[in-house]
Enzyme design. Structure first.
Site, PDB file in Angstrom:
ATOM      1  N   GLU A   1      42.133  30.971  36.935  1.00 57.46           N
ATOM      2  CA  GLU A   1      42.898  31.197  38.161  1.00 57.46           C
ATOM      3  C   GLU A   1      41.947  30.951  39.338  1.00 57.46           C
ATOM      4  O   GLU A   1      41.833  29.856  39.816  1.00 57.46           O
ATOM      5  CB  GLU A   1      43.507  32.610  38.154  1.00 57.46           C
ATOM      6  CG  GLU A   1      44.684  32.698  39.078  1.00 57.46           C
ATOM      7  CD  GLU A   1      45.754  33.687  38.602  1.00 57.46           C
ATOM      8  OE1 GLU A   1      46.729  33.810  39.318  1.00 57.46           O
ATOM      9  OE2 GLU A   1      45.613  34.312  37.544  1.00 57.46           O
TER      10      GLU A   1
ATOM     11  N   GLU B   1      41.607  44.674  38.642  1.00 60.66           N
ATOM     12  CA  GLU B   1      42.934  44.204  39.032  1.00 60.66           C
ATOM     13  C   GLU B   1      43.985  45.301  38.847  1.00 60.66           C
ATOM     14  O   GLU B   1      44.895  45.436  39.653  1.00 60.66           O
ATOM     15  CB  GLU B   1      43.296  42.999  38.154  1.00 60.66           C
ATOM     16  CG  GLU B   1      44.665  42.421  38.400  1.00 60.66           C
ATOM     17  CD  GLU B   1      44.882  41.119  37.628  1.00 60.66           C
ATOM     18  OE1 GLU B   1      44.213  40.925  36.595  1.00 60.66           O
ATOM     19  OE2 GLU B   1      45.697  40.297  38.077  1.00 60.66           O
TER      20      GLU B   1
HETATM   21  C1  BGC Z   1      46.847  36.993  40.823  1.00 58.68           C
HETATM   22  C2  BGC Z   1      47.098  37.988  41.902  1.00 58.68           C
HETATM   23  C3  BGC Z   1      48.193  37.462  42.743  1.00 58.68           C
HETATM   24  C4  BGC Z   1      49.376  37.451  41.843  1.00 58.68           C
HETATM   25  C5  BGC Z   1      50.674  37.174  42.484  1.00 58.68           C
HETATM   26  C6  BGC Z   1      48.064  36.931  39.981  1.00 58.68           C
HETATM   27  O1  BGC Z   1      47.956  36.112  38.902  1.00 58.68           O
HETATM   28  O2  BGC Z   1      45.705  37.270  40.105  1.00 58.68           O
HETATM   29  O3  BGC Z   1      46.140  38.764  42.332  1.00 58.68           O
HETATM   30  O4  BGC Z   1      48.370  38.063  43.952  1.00 58.68           O
HETATM   31  O5  BGC Z   1      49.182  36.634  40.740  1.00 58.68           O
HETATM   32  O6  BGC Z   1      51.402  38.260  42.329  1.00 58.68           O
END
Ligand code: BGC
Length: 903
Positions: free
Chosen positions: A486, A756
């Protein structure tokens, strides 16, 4: 003031004014010290006043700019300007010339009738301002098909006269690492950084006269796929911006005799491949020393067998000087310990979850190849755990070239980065000597500006984790996480953390650059994509897209930067207009939204304890908030018509909110912490409904036994709402809570960064679902802002931002015996520390020169406030602005103050 409170304030005045020095330091151009490539037509100057005096204020300044270091060849002088401005003062002289260096100095007058000496000279150099200033042509290696190897490109040239200066301008499609006569050019990494390449591509400039030789020289660069054409995005796309890597480089040498030479990429360059066989951001790098082209960037190297490069006519009008601080190396971590896991793996622990890579020294010929894998955590059994990296391989392979000889070989990647604390070593023959492994942290070189400390080790570790969350994820763009497939500029994450970020580090240029990409990638409808640079499509969401209004406003508050508001205003307005277009009868209740992402929800939720907040209620709150910020910006920029129009709109948005989401008795349709927090923070409720809304919020927190249940969107504001509405003790109970869900739960579980999820590691040491379980995700670190602004009490006013007039309003509590923060503002150090000893509260404050502060001093009934710091102190009356609610509010000028408040 309370009846018996006696106010005796001792203020230090300089008893011998003639000995007091007024000097200037910290001269910056566009927030950088002596920058090499500026392409603003009116660069901004900043300086700091230094004086031992209290109440030091600048009353006037004079700037002079010349084109020679000795101050001769005057280009512009501002003349004496009656003004207190000492940050972001704009150049307004004649047009500045491409590639030219300018020198400037400043002097100031103060409120004591003194004039400072002229400052030292500072300088800046203009970038290449017009496409025609580029003599260089884009070149690509003869064979770049696929991602086989990382090409090397080079040329040779001769220097035959004494050099005055030499600046090389470089950018690439892909990443570059330049080398001159065998030496690395500059100390920056992953250049040219990541922007919305097709629209905006940054180049860097380096002063390299020290690397040039009289006689033959050679310059070259190695290229990597990077974000340009490497695998990027969780859909594992390749070639997002193009299929080929290529290089644009222009070296301008100015000789002492006034002549100059330009060496530039063009058809005379040659290319080959070298030791770096593959390099991908997610997957890591493979370096094979057997294939190294030793000495390839030395002039004597024979490149006759190398291929001739191809030139390309790519447009040059998307090229921009770099305005943010580049990525550099920072802390290094020696290996802490070697672990043999239950599975028998050899794992090195570096003790800190960080972002960067591992430098390895190989002695002799320990293996055919060494494989390093990276992980953030070990699993419950103590084994190496990489499931949460998803498709990112995060592996570096090092193949020694020594073939048995005993030379030490050093391996270090070039075009990748990893988020890790642990490294698994495979392929090593014999025992691993951990002293051969060093982890290096890489991040954008934002100056460290803030620190927060307290008497509680867990809170201090939380602050450490917040800082490392920022250091791991501010890697040219603000990424959500640094380890899995990501690592994207998720807008929601960036906006919720932006105010905290601006305490810990100087992020003005970092965000100014990224916000230009926000505007560049904004859709014609005004919608702001989920990630910037946008590589995953055109979705938009409340709370994410509001990055377009929230970060410009936060940068304005933290740095007093009006230009960022001016530059972003069209983007701010377009986003509000988008929402207006989506709304019916002023209610925005359509479309997809992420909502209060990752809010608390127990697994087997039979009695409905999940804290679900209606997504459209959230959308309406952010619609109002963004409209308010647009009004604020319009006010700063003097856009009267917009203030009127959007104020009227805001009234309607709030009315629609009440109609749709608030019952006649004041209950919100979602009874969650996030719903009440957003409604109160964004001022969605009339005064008559506020107190009962706060009571409902507090009751909700009590029902969860003083645990938070907020996701990404509620978390930044929860404690602020509580402290603003008189519930500081409830805010403190949330902060000091150490069972799930809470900020201190991960700390207790051994986290060294922000997770997270509130329960990335569950109490039984098993993990949350691997698909989305990053251990370095700064969003929940947004509590840092509350720690600085409320516990230590450092804040600024929108009416006089950038801490030009600050507010110091500390809030002792939470069982802490001391706490405080230091902040390097644009004017110098602003600091607030308090400690409680027996029945005395001590406050130690520093207010920088050329600023003032409204200081809130607790004034207990019958208590005594004294202030002293110097035997020569003279007692003065301070200006008491306001008294009430148990506080004396004193307006103080610059200086150090030590208050004792006895109760
Ligand atoms: C990310 C987040 C992002 C989200 C959207 C995720 O995969 O890691 O932090 O804001 O997607 O909701």
């Amino acid at each position: 003031m309370q009846r018996h409170t006696c106010l005796a304030i001792a203020l230090l005045v300089c008893s011998l004014p003639s000995f007091c020095q007024l000097t200037l330091r910290h001269l910056q151009t566009e927030n950088l010290a002596n920058p090499l490539c500026i392409d603003s037509k009116s660069p901004r100057f900043s300086w700091q006043l230094q004086s031992p005096d209290r109440n030091e204020m600048q009353t006037a300044y004079e700037i002079r700019v010349s084109s020679r270091p000795d101050g001769k060849d005057r280009v512009w002088t501002s003349g004496k300007v009656d003004s207190a401005a000492s940050v972001h003062v704009e150049y307004s002289g004649p047009e500045l010339q491409s590639g030219k260096r300018y020198f400037w100095q400043v002097r100031v007058w103060d409120n004591k009738g003194r004039v400072s000496p002229w400052s030292e000279h500072a300088w800046w150099q203009m970038g290449l301002l017009r496409p025609q200033d580029w003599k260089a042509r884009w070149i690509r290696p003869a064979d770049t098909a696929g991602d086989a190897a990382n090409p090397l490109l080079r040329t040779r040239f001769t220097v035959s006269r004494p050099i005055a200066s030499a600046t090389v301008y470089i950018t690439a499609h892909g990443l570059y690492e330049a080398t001159l006569n065998g030496q690395r050019v500059g100390d920056t990494y992953l250049t040219p950084g990541w922007t919305s390449y097709n629209k905006r591509l940054q180049y860097q400039a380096y002063e390299i006269s020290g690397l040039l030789h009289n006689g033959p020289n050679a310059i070259g660069a190695m290229l990597g796929n990077g974000w340009y054409r490497g695998v990027i995005g969780f859909t594992n796309n390749r070639n997002v911006y193009g299929h080929d890597v290529s290089l644009l480089l222009q070296l301008v040498i100015r000789y002492k005799d006034g002549r100059s030479d330009t060496i530039a990429t063009g058809p005379d360059w040659r290319s080959s491949t070298g030791e770096v066989r593959t390099a991908e951001i997610y997957n890591g790098e493979r370096i094979d020393h057997r294939l190294a082209k030793s000495g390839w960037s030395l002039p004597e190297y024979d490149d006759s067998h190398w291929a001739i490069v191809q030139t390309e006519d790519f447009p040059l009008n998307n090229l921009l000087a770099t305005i943010n601080e580049p990525i550099r190396k920072h802390e290094t971590f020696p290996a802490l310990r070697l672990i043999t896991t239950p599975k028998g793996e050899q794992v090195i622990d570096f003790g800190q979850n960080l972002v960067g890579w591992v430098v390895v020294r190989l002695k002799g010929h320990p293996a055919d190849s060494i494989l390093l894998s990276h992980a953030e955590v070990l699993d419950k059994a103590g084994n190496f755990y990489t499931d949460n990296l998803r498709a990112a391989k995060a592996e570096d392979t090092y193949i020694p070239g020594g073939q048995g000889n005993s030379d030490t070989e050093v391996f270090e990647p070039h075009f990748t980065f990893h988020g890790f604390r642990y490294v698994r070593v495979e392929g090593w023959k014999g025992p691993v000597d951990i002293s051969d492994f060093t982890a290096v942290a890489l991040y954008s070189d934002m100056p460290k500006t803030g620190s927060f400390t307290s008497s509680d080790p867990l809170i201090n570790q939380l602050q450490h984790n917040i800082q490392w969350g920022q250091q791991g994820n501010f890697l040219d763009v603000p990424t959500d996480c640094p380890q899995r497939d990501e690592r994207l500029g998720w807008t929601g994450d960036a906006q919720v953390f932006s105010r905290t970020a601006a305490f810990n580090r100087g992020v003005e240029n970092f965000f100014a650059k990224w916000l230009k990409d926000v505007a560049a990638d904004q859709l014609p409808s005004g919608a702001v994509p989920f990630v910037i640079p946008n590589i995953i499509g055109n979705g938009t969401s409340a709370g994410w897209a509001d990055v377009a209004t929230i970060i410009p406003w936060n940068v304005y508050l933290a740095y007093g930067d009006e230009r960022v508001l001016r530059d972003q205003y069209p983007s701010m307005k377009a986003w509000v207009e988008y929402m207006r277009g989506q709304a019916k009868d002023d209610l925005w209740n359509t479309g997809f939204h992420f909502g209060d992402w990752l809010f608390y929800r127990p697994f087997d939720d039979n009695d409905g304890r999940s804290a679900v907040t209606d997504k459209y209620l959230i959308a309406q709150c952010f619609y109002a908030h963004s409209t308010q910020l647009l009004i604020n910006a319009a006010d700063v920029l003097g856009k009267k018509d917009d203030i009127a129009a959007y104020s009227a709109l805001l009234g309607k948005i709030k009315t629609a909110f009440l109609r749709e989401y608030v019952t006649p008795s004041g209950r919100l349709v979602s009874g969650t912490q996030t719903a009440y927090t957003l409604a109160l923070e964004f001022d969605m409720l009339p005064e008559t409904l506020r107190n009962q809304a706060v009571d409902r919020l507090v009751k909700n927190i009590q029902d969860y036994n003083y645990h938070l249940t907020t996701g990404f969107l509620g978390t930044p504001y929860l404690c602020h709402v509580l402290s603003d509405f008189g519930y500081i003790s409830v805010a403190y109970r949330l902060l000091m809570q150490d069972t799930y869900p809470s900020w201190l739960y991960p700390v207790k579980m051994g986290a060294t960064t922000i997770w997270e999820r509130w329960d990335g590691v569950k109490p039984d040491s098993t993990f949350q679902t691997p698909g989305m379980n990053s251990f370095n995700h700064y969003a929940y670190g947004a509590i840092g802002d509350w720690m600085y602004r409320v516990i230590a009490g450092l804040d600024t006013y929108a009416a006089d931002p950038g801490y030009h007039h600050s507010r110091i309003d500390p809030h002792p509590g939470g069982g802490l015996t001391e706490a405080g923060a230091d902040l390097q503002t644009g004017y110098g150090l602003l600091s607030s520390h308090w400690r409680i000893a027996a029945d005395t509260l001590c406050m130690d404050l520093v207010i920088p020169a050329n600023t003032s502060s409204s200081v809130y001093i607790p004034a207990p009934d019958g208590g005594l406030i004294t202030e002293s710091n110097h035997p020569l102190a003279t007692v003065h009356e301070i200006t008491v602005e306001n008294v009430g609610r148990g506080f004396v509010v004193a307006r103080l000028g610059s200086g150090e103050y030590h208050f004792r408040i006895s109760r």
